[in-house]
Design a protein around this motif. Structure first.
Motif, short mmCIF file in Angstrom:
data_model
loop_
_atom_site.label_atom_id
_atom_site.label_comp_id
_atom_site.label_asym_id
_atom_site.label_seq_id
_atom_site.Cartn_x
_atom_site.Cartn_y
_atom_site.Cartn_z
N ALA A 58 -5.84 51.44 31.94
CA ALA A 58 -6.99 50.56 32.20
C ALA A 58 -7.30 49.73 30.97
N THR A 59 -7.99 48.62 31.20
CA THR A 59 -8.42 47.76 30.09
C THR A 59 -9.93 47.67 30.07
N ASP A 60 -10.46 47.31 28.91
CA ASP A 60 -11.90 47.10 28.81
C ASP A 60 -12.22 45.67 29.25
N ASN A 61 -13.47 45.28 29.13
CA ASN A 61 -13.90 43.95 29.58
C ASN A 61 -13.23 42.82 28.79
N ASP A 62 -12.73 43.12 27.61
CA ASP A 62 -12.05 42.12 26.79
C ASP A 62 -10.55 42.11 27.01
N LEU A 67 -5.47 52.27 25.07
CA LEU A 67 -4.69 52.66 23.89
C LEU A 67 -4.98 51.75 22.71
N VAL A 68 -5.18 50.47 22.97
CA VAL A 68 -5.54 49.53 21.90
C VAL A 68 -6.95 49.84 21.40
N VAL A 69 -7.86 50.14 22.31
CA VAL A 69 -9.24 50.50 21.91
C VAL A 69 -9.19 51.71 20.97
N ALA A 70 -8.44 52.73 21.34
CA ALA A 70 -8.33 53.94 20.51
C ALA A 70 -7.68 53.64 19.16
N ARG A 88 1.02 53.48 28.35
CA ARG A 88 2.24 52.83 27.87
C ARG A 88 2.04 52.37 26.43
N PRO A 89 2.92 52.77 25.52
CA PRO A 89 2.73 52.41 24.11
C PRO A 89 2.84 50.91 23.83
N ASP A 90 3.44 50.15 24.74
CA ASP A 90 3.61 48.71 24.50
C ASP A 90 2.68 47.84 25.35
N ALA A 91 1.63 48.42 25.91
CA ALA A 91 0.68 47.62 26.67
C ALA A 91 0.03 46.60 25.74
N VAL A 92 -0.23 45.41 26.25
CA VAL A 92 -0.77 44.33 25.41
C VAL A 92 -2.17 43.94 25.82
N ASP A 93 -2.91 43.42 24.84
CA ASP A 93 -4.23 42.87 25.12
C ASP A 93 -4.06 41.40 25.53
N ARG A 94 -5.16 40.70 25.70
CA ARG A 94 -5.09 39.31 26.17
C ARG A 94 -4.36 38.39 25.22
N LEU A 95 -4.27 38.75 23.95
CA LEU A 95 -3.58 37.93 22.97
C LEU A 95 -2.12 38.35 22.79
N GLY A 96 -1.72 39.37 23.54
CA GLY A 96 -0.35 39.84 23.46
C GLY A 96 -0.13 40.87 22.37
N ASN A 97 -1.20 41.36 21.76
CA ASN A 97 -1.09 42.37 20.70
C ASN A 97 -0.98 43.77 21.30
N THR A 98 -0.09 44.56 20.75
CA THR A 98 0.07 45.95 21.15
C THR A 98 -0.75 46.85 20.24
N LYS A 121 7.91 49.59 20.80
CA LYS A 121 8.93 48.69 20.29
C LYS A 121 8.42 48.00 19.02
N THR A 122 9.27 47.95 18.02
CA THR A 122 8.85 47.41 16.72
C THR A 122 8.72 45.90 16.71
N ASP A 123 9.44 45.21 17.56
CA ASP A 123 9.51 43.76 17.45
C ASP A 123 8.78 42.99 18.55
N ASN A 124 7.82 43.63 19.22
CA ASN A 124 7.02 42.88 20.20
C ASN A 124 6.28 41.77 19.48
#
Length: 185
Positions: A58-62, A67-70, A88-98, A121-124
């Motif tokens: 799941a994602t937050d409102n942003d 996993l990114v929040v944590a 998933r360890p490679d899930a991305v936020d709206r800016l594409g950051n993992t 993945k190291t090179d996302n």
């Protein structure tokens, strides 16, 4: 009995369709609670959410995956719980950051290690083409640069401006970062 259950289901669906704002508000309140549990380190709250059928992706409102929040909250215990429940360890936020990007930028070597172990993945590259290695190099995170290079990150990838990790290395740790980048295969 079946007829009564069908009637209750139909009534519920009609109410939800008639009040989409109420449904959205319900979801937002619940999502806010799980995000607060993560940020506050409330393991019981997060576990109850996940065991109750909550989505670890799941994602937050942003638009940030849990996993990114944590990761941004530097909560390794919450990261462990989310990964255990299938985040998933490679899930991305709206800016594409993992999560790996955020951990690398902040210099959280312990989280970088855990995410790499989970298969991140190291090179996302995010939407600007910036990798976790570039973020770590930019912020002088020598230990994280070393970890990422050892894990196979490519220092020669370039962002949308044409800069690679060497071009991002700067600040007081720039020479040490460059020395670590030079160790890449």
């Amino acid at each position: 009995m079946v007829r009564r259950s069908a009637a209750v289901l139909a009534a519920t669906l009609i109410l939800l369709a008639a009040a989409p704002d109420a449904q959205a508000n319900m979801i937002i309140r619940f999502e806010k609670e799980v995000v607060e549990n993560i940020r506050d380190g409330n393991a019981q709250g997060l576990t109850a959410y996940l065991l109750g059928g909550g989505n670890p992706a799941a994602t937050d409102n942003d638009g940030q995956p849990l996993l990114v929040v944590a990761t941004r909250a530097n909560r390794l215990d919450m990261i462990e719980t989310l990964l255990h429940h299938g985040a998933r360890p490679d899930a991305v936020d709206r800016l594409g950051n993992t999560a790996l990007y955020w951990a690398a930028e902040a210099g959280h070597a312990h989280i970088v290690e855990r995410l790499l172990t989970a298969g991140a993945k190291t090179d996302n590259q995010n939407r600007q083409g910036v990798t976790p290695l570039m973020a770590a190099a930019r912020d002088g995170q020598v230990a994280v640069v070393r970890q990422l290079v050892t894990a196979g990150a490519d220092p020669r990838l370039s962002d949308y401006t044409g800069r690679d990790a060497f071009g991002w290395a700067g600040g007081p740790q720039g020479n040490r970062v460059t020395a670590e980048l030079n160790k890449a295969k």
